[in-house]
Design a protein around this motif. Sequence first.
Motif, mmCIF file in Angstrom:
data_model
loop_
_atom_site.group_PDB
_atom_site.id
_atom_site.type_symbol
_atom_site.label_atom_id
_atom_site.label_comp_id
_atom_site.label_asym_id
_atom_site.label_seq_id
_atom_site.Cartn_x
_atom_site.Cartn_y
_atom_site.Cartn_z
ATOM 1 N N LEU A 37 0.826 -1.212 0.000
ATOM 2 C CA LEU A 37 0.000 0.000 0.000
ATOM 3 C C LEU A 37 0.857 1.256 0.000
ATOM 4 O O LEU A 37 0.536 2.240 -0.691
ATOM 5 N N GLN A 38 1.945 1.240 0.742
ATOM 6 C CA GLN A 38 2.823 2.409 0.741
ATOM 7 C C GLN A 38 3.464 2.622 -0.627
ATOM 8 O O GLN A 38 3.605 3.763 -1.082
ATOM 9 N N GLY A 39 3.842 1.535 -1.289
ATOM 10 C CA GLY A 39 4.390 1.675 -2.642
ATOM 11 C C GLY A 39 3.369 2.237 -3.614
ATOM 12 O O GLY A 39 3.690 3.105 -4.445
ATOM 13 N N ILE A 40 2.115 1.773 -3.512
ATOM 14 C CA ILE A 40 1.066 2.312 -4.375
ATOM 15 C C ILE A 40 0.839 3.792 -4.085
ATOM 16 O O ILE A 40 0.676 4.615 -4.997
ATOM 17 N N GLY A 41 0.829 4.166 -2.801
ATOM 18 C CA GLY A 41 0.655 5.575 -2.450
ATOM 19 C C GLY A 41 1.783 6.451 -2.958
ATOM 20 O O GLY A 41 1.552 7.569 -3.432
ATOM 21 N N VAL A 42 3.021 5.951 -2.880
ATOM 22 C CA VAL A 42 4.167 6.715 -3.386
ATOM 23 C C VAL A 42 4.056 6.928 -4.897
ATOM 24 O O VAL A 42 4.301 8.030 -5.416
ATOM 25 N N LEU A 43 3.672 5.877 -5.627
ATOM 26 C CA LEU A 43 3.510 6.015 -7.080
ATOM 27 C C LEU A 43 2.385 6.984 -7.422
ATOM 28 O O LEU A 43 2.502 7.771 -8.380
ATOM 29 N N MET A 44 1.310 6.953 -6.659
ATOM 30 C CA MET A 44 0.206 7.888 -6.914
ATOM 31 C C MET A 44 0.652 9.328 -6.715
ATOM 32 O O MET A 44 0.320 10.211 -7.528
ATOM 33 N N MET A 45 1.410 9.593 -5.661
ATOM 34 C CA MET A 45 1.888 10.956 -5.435
ATOM 35 C C MET A 45 2.913 11.373 -6.480
ATOM 36 O O MET A 45 2.938 12.534 -6.914
ATOM 37 N N PHE A 46 3.785 10.446 -6.894
ATOM 38 C CA PHE A 46 4.834 10.793 -7.853
ATOM 39 C C PHE A 46 4.246 11.139 -9.215
ATOM 40 O O PHE A 46 4.668 12.111 -9.862
ATOM 41 N N PHE A 47 3.255 10.363 -9.669
ATOM 42 C CA PHE A 47 2.687 10.589 -11.001
ATOM 43 C C PHE A 47 1.493 11.541 -10.970
ATOM 44 O O PHE A 47 0.835 11.712 -11.997
ATOM 45 N N SER A 48 1.216 12.158 -9.828
ATOM 46 C CA SER A 48 0.127 13.124 -9.770
ATOM 47 C C SER A 48 0.508 14.485 -10.328
ATOM 48 O O SER A 48 -0.354 15.350 -10.484
ATOM 49 N N SER A 49 1.775 14.697 -10.626
ATOM 50 C CA SER A 49 2.236 15.977 -11.151
ATOM 51 C C SER A 49 3.303 15.743 -12.203
ATOM 52 O O SER A 49 4.102 14.802 -12.100
#
Length: 416
Positions: free
Chosen positions: A264-276
Motif C-alpha cells: 500500500l505504501q508503494g502504491i501511495g508513493v507512485l500515486m503521489m509521484f505521477f500526480s504531477s
Amino acid sequence: MEGSQRLQILLLFVVFSQAHSVPYDVHWLSGSQTIDRDISSTKQNIDIYCYRGTSKNILALWLTAKFHIRIKNDEFSQYFGSSPAEVYKEYTEDSYGWSVVSPFHKRTYRTVAIDLFNTTCMAINTKHRHSIELQIIRVDIWRVLLMFLGACTVFSSRALSGNPVFFYLCGVLVGVSASFMVLVYYISRLLPRKTLTYGVLIGGWTVGVYIFQQVWENIRNILLTHQTYLFWYTLVVGFISFLVCYRVGPPRNQRSKNLVMWTLQGIGVLMMFFSSEYQEASTAVVAVCLTVKYFPQSVLNSVYGYWRRKFPPKPRLLTSEEYYEEGARETKQALESLRKYCSSPDCAQWRIMLQLNDSKRFASFVEGDSHLSDEEILDYESYAFSTEPRRKPVANSTRIAPLDISDDDDITDDEI
C-alpha cells in the motif's frame, strides 16, 4: 531596355522571397486560446501549432496543459515534435513514404496532453475546417485528488493492512478483475491462431491494430447493450469472491500484514509521484510524507519538552465565576465519590456510625440526601452575598478530594 531591367528585378525578388519562405504556418499558443482554421482548396502549407512551455515553479505542481482538436470528419493526420522544423520533417517523411493512418486517430474530438516545461509542436494535415484549443488548467482537481489519495494511502497503510473491511473489498475487486482475465483467456483459445499470425505477418502492424480495434469495439458494444447481464455477472462473481475471502480470513501473521502495508505504501508513493508533471516537486512531496511517517516520536517528544521548558506557557488566572464553578463541580464529584465509597463493602459503616454524633444524618447522606442542612445553606448564601464584591481572580482552582475514612480516627459531623 528599362522594361526588361524591371522585369529581371521582379523575377529576382520573386525567386529570393520563395527561397526564404517556409512551407508551413506556425501558430504559437499561450494561455487558454482557441484558433479556428478554414482551409482553402488552394492551400499548400501545413499548419503547425506550438506551445512554448512554462517555467518550473511551485505553482506548476498541479498544472495541466492540453490540445483540444475539433474537426467534423476523420480525414486528418497528426505529427508531433519539439520544434516546427522537426514536425515538418516528420510530415514530409510521412508524405513521401508508405503510411497508414492509425484507426485510433479517427475521432472528431481529441484531447492531446502536452509537455508542460518544454516546447511542444503539433501539425494537423487536413483540407477541412478545424479548431485547435489550448487549455491551461492551473489547478487540476484530478491531480490534487490523486496526490491526496496517495498521501492518505501512505499514512493509513498500517491501519488498512489489518482492516477486515479493506481486505474483503480488495478481495472482491481482485476476484472480479481476475474473472474477466480468465474469460478473455478462454475466448482467445477459441480463435484460430495460425490465421491471425499469418495476417499480422503479411499485413504488418496495421492489421494487428485493426483487429485489436475491432475486438475493443465489440467488447464496448457488448458492455453497452448487455448491461443487465454484466451487472448480474459482476454481482455473482463478487459474491463468490467474498465467500472465498471470508473462508480464508484476513491476514493474522505480522509478516503478511507488513507485506500488505509495504504494498500500500508503494502504491501511495507512485500515486503521489505521477500526480504531477513537475516530478522534482512531487518527489519532494513523497520525501516529506515518508519523513513524517517514519520520523521517531521520541525525538518529537524531546523537542516539544525542550520547547515547553525554554518557553513555558503563561498561566491564565481564573475569574471569580470560573473559580466558583470549578469549586462546585469538584465538590459535587468528591461527594459522589464519598457516597459510593460509603455504600461499598470496603467501608465499615457501623464503625463509622458509632464514631459520629449524628448517625442519622450520615445515613441520609449515603442514601442520596444533601450533605448540608437548611441552616447551613442559608448561612453560606448570606456569607457569599456579603463577600461577593471582594472576589478576585485566583491562580488555580480548589480541588476537593474524597475524605479518607478508612482509619480509626474520630469523624465528626462537620467533617462529613
